[in-house]
Design an enzyme around this catalytic site. Structure first.
Site, PDB file in Angstrom:
ATOM      1  N   TYR A 180       0.829  -1.201   0.000  1.00 24.16           N
ATOM      2  CA  TYR A 180       0.000   0.000   0.000  1.00 24.16           C
ATOM      3  C   TYR A 180       0.871   1.261   0.000  1.00 24.16           C
ATOM      4  CZ  TYR A 180      -4.758   1.716   0.400  1.00 24.16           C
ATOM      5  OH  TYR A 180      -5.965   2.279   0.135  1.00 24.16           O
ATOM      6  N   LYS A 239      -3.203   8.385   3.133  1.00 19.53           N
ATOM      7  CA  LYS A 239      -4.420   8.181   3.954  1.00 19.53           C
ATOM      8  C   LYS A 239      -4.195   8.682   5.380  1.00 19.53           C
ATOM      9  CE  LYS A 239      -7.235   6.140   0.993  1.00 19.53           C
ATOM     10  NZ  LYS A 239      -8.283   6.945   0.348  1.00 19.53           N
TER      11      LYS A 239
END
Ligand code: NAD
Length: 271
Positions: A156, A163
């Site tokens: 990720y 995020k």
């Protein structure tokens, strides 16, 4: 059954690519409750599928690439001209260059960092700043996050860092706008098969492993994300909730140790 009537309420939904998009799942209960929706989409390539999806709805479709301030200004000017105000915003978009998922995090370039942060985190600030002006009676904004903001989720990488910035931005925006009765929250969703998710290498394994290791021993559905976001968005249910990251992940985030194969699972024992 609690019935909610959102007729006269106006929502902006950003980030529908197709019927699998989380933005689309959030739009469904809003539409069913009678809200008028404006859908913004990244570029003209996406317009035909959005036209098809919204056929029969009295929705407006407006192009807006969130990296362009002029397009953001035009979007909110169009909403103001058509509706005069705004009640909800669904911010369900993110992007990081493919190389950031494919190589270890420390390979990230300055430019890839900038792009991922711009689209995935700064855009919420830019959108909220403009939306709040159209919410004189208050309103509610929801964005979509993922556990990789807080924990390392292999592959990720840069998107996890973006995020984290997104979730921190939610708190600062909620603080700024709290006195104006504008609430800002994030839904941290478990894996759902969408176009954006499929671009992450290893997503298939993450999907099956994450599902079986969650508290509920299953993955969540896009509809569950939609209904949770609906509850947070509307003041009848979510009126006291702001600055939060709310997990819709079948309990995955709260587990401290995953059960290795062959390890006894006490929940299977009778009584
Ligand atoms: P999706 O591919 O359906 O939606 C992503 C959207 O982002 C697309 O509509 C795309 O056009 C838009 N977008 C990208 N760059 C943009 C730009 N410059 N301007 C305007 N729009 C832009 O995928 P999704 O999974 O529904 O993603 C929605 C949100 O949910 C994202 O923030 C994603 O990180 C988040 N999320 C997804 C999952 C999952 O497993 N699918 C889990 C947690 C969080």
């Amino acid at each position: 059954m609690y019935s909610i009537d959102l007729s006269g309420k106006v929502g902006l939904v950003m980030g529908v690519t197709n019927q699998r998009s989380l933005a689309w799942s959030i739009a469904q209960p809003l539409t069913r409750a009678g809200a008028s929706l404006v859908y913004s989409y990244q570029g003209e390539r996406l317009r035909p599928s959005l036209e098809k999806l919204t056929e029969g709805e009295a929705a407006s479709l407006i192009a807006c690439d969130v990296t362009d301030d002029a397009q953001l200004d035009d979007l909110f000017a169009a909403i103001e001209a058509e509706h005069g105000h705004l009640d909800f915003v669904v911010h369900a978009l993110a992007y990081a260059p493919a190389t950031t998922f494919a190589r270890p995090f420390h390979h990230v370039t300055r430019e890839d960092w900038r792009i991922a942060m711009d689209v995935s985190a700064y855009s919420l600030v830019a959108v909220t700043h403009r939306a709040a002006r159209l919410m004189p009676q208050g309103g509610s904004i929801v964005t979509l996050s993922y556990l990789a903001a807080e924990r390392v989720v292999p592959h990720y990488n840069m998107m996890g860092v973006a995020k984290a910035a997104l979730e921190a931005s939610v708190r600062y925006l909620a603080y700024d706008l709290g006195p104006s009765n504008v609430r800002v929250n994030a839904i941290s969703a478990g894996p759902v098969r969408t176009v954006a998710a499929r671009s992450i290498s290893g997503f298939g394994d993450m999907f099956s492993e994450g599902g079986s290791q969650s508290m509920m021993k299953r993955n969540i559905t896009a509809e569950e994300v939609g209904r949770a976001a609906f509850a947070v968005l509307i003041p009848e249910f979510g009126g006291g909730v702001t600055g939060e990251t709310i997990y819709v992940d079948a309990g995955f985030n709260a587990i401290g140790m995953f059960i290795p194969p062959g390890y006894p699972d006490q929940r299977d024992e009778p009584g």
